[in-house]
Design a protein around this motif. Structure first.
Motif, PDB file in Angstrom:
ATOM      1  N   ASP A 175       0.833  -1.207   0.000  1.00  0.00           N
ATOM      2  CA  ASP A 175       0.000   0.000   0.000  1.00  0.00           C
ATOM      3  C   ASP A 175       0.869   1.258   0.000  1.00  0.00           C
ATOM      4  O   ASP A 175       1.990   1.260   0.515  1.00  0.00           O
ATOM      5  CB  ASP A 175      -0.928  -0.006   1.217  1.00  0.00           C
ATOM      6  N   HIS A 176       0.337   2.337  -0.573  1.00  0.00           N
ATOM      7  CA  HIS A 176       1.057   3.610  -0.630  1.00  0.00           C
ATOM      8  C   HIS A 176       1.212   4.189   0.774  1.00  0.00           C
ATOM      9  O   HIS A 176       0.215   4.453   1.456  1.00  0.00           O
ATOM     10  CB  HIS A 176       0.269   4.647  -1.444  1.00  0.00           C
ATOM     11  N   ASP A 177       2.467   4.428   1.160  1.00  0.00           N
ATOM     12  CA  ASP A 177       2.776   5.123   2.421  1.00  0.00           C
ATOM     13  C   ASP A 177       2.009   4.574   3.620  1.00  0.00           C
ATOM     14  O   ASP A 177       1.623   5.348   4.513  1.00  0.00           O
ATOM     15  CB  ASP A 177       2.474   6.630   2.283  1.00  0.00           C
ATOM     16  N   ALA A 207      -9.297  12.527 -15.712  1.00  0.00           N
ATOM     17  CA  ALA A 207      -9.217  13.300 -14.468  1.00  0.00           C
ATOM     18  C   ALA A 207      -7.766  13.666 -14.147  1.00  0.00           C
ATOM     19  O   ALA A 207      -7.466  14.788 -13.735  1.00  0.00           O
ATOM     20  CB  ALA A 207      -9.832  12.509 -13.317  1.00  0.00           C
ATOM     21  N   PHE A 208      -6.857  12.690 -14.355  1.00  0.00           N
ATOM     22  CA  PHE A 208      -5.448  12.970 -14.074  1.00  0.00           C
ATOM     23  C   PHE A 208      -4.878  13.959 -15.079  1.00  0.00           C
ATOM     24  O   PHE A 208      -4.188  14.911 -14.701  1.00  0.00           O
ATOM     25  CB  PHE A 208      -4.630  11.674 -14.047  1.00  0.00           C
ATOM     26  N   LEU A 209      -5.202  13.737 -16.331  1.00  0.00           N
ATOM     27  CA  LEU A 209      -4.648  14.575 -17.395  1.00  0.00           C
ATOM     28  C   LEU A 209      -5.016  16.045 -17.204  1.00  0.00           C
ATOM     29  O   LEU A 209      -4.167  16.934 -17.236  1.00  0.00           O
ATOM     30  CB  LEU A 209      -5.179  14.071 -18.746  1.00  0.00           C
ATOM     31  N   PHE A 233      -1.873  -4.244  -8.797  1.00  0.00           N
ATOM     32  CA  PHE A 233      -3.319  -4.472  -8.693  1.00  0.00           C
ATOM     33  C   PHE A 233      -3.957  -3.477  -7.720  1.00  0.00           C
ATOM     34  O   PHE A 233      -3.460  -3.269  -6.618  1.00  0.00           O
ATOM     35  CB  PHE A 233      -3.535  -5.917  -8.196  1.00  0.00           C
ATOM     36  N   HIS A 234      -5.065  -2.855  -8.168  1.00  0.00           N
ATOM     37  CA  HIS A 234      -5.818  -1.921  -7.316  1.00  0.00           C
ATOM     38  C   HIS A 234      -7.267  -2.379  -7.147  1.00  0.00           C
ATOM     39  O   HIS A 234      -8.097  -1.626  -6.669  1.00  0.00           O
ATOM     40  CB  HIS A 234      -5.837  -0.518  -7.932  1.00  0.00           C
ATOM     41  N   GLY A 235      -7.585  -3.593  -7.590  1.00  0.00           N
ATOM     42  CA  GLY A 235      -8.976  -4.057  -7.599  1.00  0.00           C
ATOM     43  C   GLY A 235      -9.365  -4.348  -9.033  1.00  0.00           C
ATOM     44  O   GLY A 235      -8.630  -4.018  -9.964  1.00  0.00           O
ATOM     45  N   SER A 249     -13.040   9.857 -17.261  1.00  0.00           N
ATOM     46  CA  SER A 249     -12.369   8.625 -16.813  1.00  0.00           C
ATOM     47  C   SER A 249     -11.256   9.021 -15.846  1.00  0.00           C
ATOM     48  O   SER A 249     -10.940  10.210 -15.712  1.00  0.00           O
ATOM     49  CB  SER A 249     -11.756   7.914 -18.019  1.00  0.00           C
ATOM     50  N   VAL A 250     -10.652   8.009 -15.229  1.00  0.00           N
ATOM     51  CA  VAL A 250      -9.532   8.282 -14.320  1.00  0.00           C
ATOM     52  C   VAL A 250      -8.417   8.974 -15.103  1.00  0.00           C
ATOM     53  O   VAL A 250      -7.829   9.963 -14.647  1.00  0.00           O
ATOM     54  CB  VAL A 250      -9.025   6.969 -13.672  1.00  0.00           C
ATOM     55  N   LYS A 251      -8.174   8.474 -16.317  1.00  0.00           N
ATOM     56  CA  LYS A 251      -7.114   9.031 -17.155  1.00  0.00           C
ATOM     57  C   LYS A 251      -7.384  10.512 -17.449  1.00  0.00           C
ATOM     58  O   LYS A 251      -6.499  11.365 -17.331  1.00  0.00           O
ATOM     59  CB  LYS A 251      -7.065   8.224 -18.461  1.00  0.00           C
ATOM     60  N   SER A 256      -6.016   9.332  -1.611  1.00  0.00           N
ATOM     61  CA  SER A 256      -5.038   9.654  -2.654  1.00  0.00           C
ATOM     62  C   SER A 256      -5.725  10.358  -3.819  1.00  0.00           C
ATOM     63  O   SER A 256      -6.954  10.462  -3.857  1.00  0.00           O
ATOM     64  CB  SER A 256      -4.338   8.388  -3.143  1.00  0.00           C
ATOM     65  N   ARG A 257      -4.921  10.769  -4.784  1.00  0.00           N
ATOM     66  CA  ARG A 257      -5.484  11.458  -5.951  1.00  0.00           C
ATOM     67  C   ARG A 257      -6.456  10.563  -6.706  1.00  0.00           C
ATOM     68  O   ARG A 257      -7.354  11.061  -7.377  1.00  0.00           O
ATOM     69  CB  ARG A 257      -4.352  11.942  -6.869  1.00  0.00           C
ATOM     70  N   LEU A 258      -6.271   9.245  -6.579  1.00  0.00           N
ATOM     71  CA  LEU A 258      -7.205   8.332  -7.256  1.00  0.00           C
ATOM     72  C   LEU A 258      -8.635   8.561  -6.748  1.00  0.00           C
ATOM     73  O   LEU A 258      -9.599   8.533  -7.523  1.00  0.00           O
ATOM     74  CB  LEU A 258      -6.791   6.871  -7.019  1.00  0.00           C
ATOM     75  N   HIS A 259      -8.775   8.831  -5.448  1.00  0.00           N
ATOM     76  CA  HIS A 259     -10.111   9.069  -4.892  1.00  0.00           C
ATOM     77  C   HIS A 259     -10.688  10.407  -5.379  1.00  0.00           C
ATOM     78  O   HIS A 259     -11.892  10.516  -5.593  1.00  0.00           O
ATOM     79  CB  HIS A 259     -10.059   8.996  -3.365  1.00  0.00           C
TER      80      HIS A 259
END
Ligand code: AMP
Ligand code: MN
Ligand code: MN
Ligand code: MN
Length: 275
Positions: A36-38, A150-152, A246-248, A146-148, A130-133
Motif C-alpha cells: 500500500d502507498h505510504d 481526471a489525471f490529465l 493491482f488496485h482491484g 475517466s480516471v485518465k 489519494s489522488r485516485l479518490h
C-alpha cells in the motif's frame, strides 16, 4: 503464479487486505506482497488471513521518493522485522498528505465545485486518501470522463487541482526498509520518465544509496522492454521483481498475478526477495 505489487483499501485499492488474500487464493496465486502507498497497517491483517488460507505472504509498502523528474516510487518488500521506525515516519507522511488533500479541496472549491473532504473520504476505504479518490469523485460529478481524463486535466502536474506531495529521500527510505528486514526495489522504473540509457545510469547511482533491485516487470510495460530491464539488473547485481500493481478489478490491464502484457508472474521472482 505470484504477485509482488498490490494495493488494498488501506491505500487506494478496492479490496480489504483479507479480501485481497481470498481473491489471490481464488486466482490460484502461491505468494503475494501487499504494498500500500505510504501505509503498512494492512500487513498484519493480510498476514493473518494468508496464514489461514495457506498462501505465502510478504509484508510490503510503496513509498514516494524525492525526484527531480517523473515520479519515483520505491517498494519495500518483505519488511518482516521490527517496523516501528517506518511506522512512525509513515504517520508523519500521512499528516502531510492530509494537509495536501485539504489544499486540493480548496482548489476545487475555488473553481466552483461543491466538495468537502468527507465527500472524498467516503470514496476511500481506509486511512489514505489519494489522488485516485479525487479522480473518482470528479467522475461521479461528471467533471471527468475517466480516471485518465481526471489525471490529465486536473490531478497531474500542470493540472488545475494539482498539489505536489512531499517525499522522502532515497537514502532515508532504503535505511528504513533495511531496518525492517526488507528489500528496496524501484517500482515501475519508467515512471521516472527517462530514456533507457539515462534510466540505467540513474539506477546505478541509486545502488550507492543501498538500492537492492528493480521491478523490471510491471503491467504498464511491454514484455520485451521489461526483459531488457531484467538483463540490466542481472548485469549489475540487482535483484528483479515483478508485479501487477493491482488496485482491484476496476482497473483494466492490472490483473492480479499478471504483468507485462498479461504474462503470469513466475515464482522465480521470489528468489531475489529471499536472497
Ligand atoms: P497520490 O499518492 O495521492 O499522489 O496518488 C497517486 C495514485 O493516483 C497512484 O497510486 C495511482 O493509483 C493514481 N494515479 C497517479 N497518476 C495516475 C494517472 N496518470 N492515471 C491514473 N491513475 C493515476
Ligand atoms: Mn495507487
Ligand atoms: Mn506506484
Ligand atoms: Mn502501486
Amino acid at each position: 503464479m505470484i504477485d509482488l505489487h498490490t494495493h488494498s483499501t488501506h491505500s487506494d485499492g478496492t479490496l480489504s487486505p483479507d479480501k485481497l488474500i481470498d481473491y489471490a487464493c481464488n486466482q490460484g496465486l502461491s505468494a503475494i506482497a501487499l504494498t500500500d502507498h505510504d501505509c503498512i497497517s494492512g500487513n498484519p491483517i493480510a498476514k493473518k488471513q494468508a496464514e489461514k488460507r495457506g498462501i505465502r505472504f510478504f509484508p510490503g509498502v510503496e513509498l514516494e521518493i524525492e525526484s527531480v523528474q517523473g515520479s519515483f516510487h520505491l517498494l519495500g518488500l518483505n519488511i518482516h522485522k521490527n517496523d516501528a521506525v517506518l511506522a512512525a515516519r509513515l504517520e508523519e507522511v500521512q499528516k502531510k498528505r492530509k494537509t495536501r488533500n485539504r489544499e486540493i479541496i480548496k482548489k476545487m472549491q475555488d473553481a466552483g465545485i461543491d466538495v468537502s473532504i468527507e465527500d472524498i473520504a467516503s470514496l476511500a476505504g481506509g486511512e489514505v486518501i489519494s489522488r485516485l479518490h479525487f479522480a473518482l469523485y470528479l467522475i461521479n460529478r461528471k467533471k471527468a470522463r475517466s480516471v485518465k481524463d481526471a489525471f490529465l486535466r486536473f490531478l497531474s502536474p500542470g493540472g488545475t487541482f494539482f498539489i505536489p506531495k512531499e517525499a522522502m529521500t532515497l537514502s532515508e527510505a532504503v535505511q528504513m526498509i533495511h531496518a525492517a528486514g526488507g528489500k528496496a526495489v524501484i517500482a515501475h522504473p519508467f515512471s521516472l520518465k527517462m530514456n533507457f540509457k539515462n534510466l540505467c545510469n540513474f539506477i546505478s547511482g541509486c545502488k550507492e544509496s543501498g538500492l537492492d533491485g528493480i521491478e523490471a516487470y510491471h503491467s504498464e510495460y511491454g514484455f520485451t522492454l521489461c526483459s531488457r530491464l531484467e538483463q540490466f539488473a542481472a548485469d549489475n547485481g540487482l535483484i528483479v521483481t515483478a508485479g501487477s500493481d493491482f488496485h482491484g478489478e476496476g482497473i483494466k490491464n492490472r490483473k492480479l498475478g499478471k504483468t507485462a502484457g498479461q504474462t503470469p508472474i513466475d515464482d522465480r521472482f521470489l528468489d531475489g526477495l529471499l536472497s
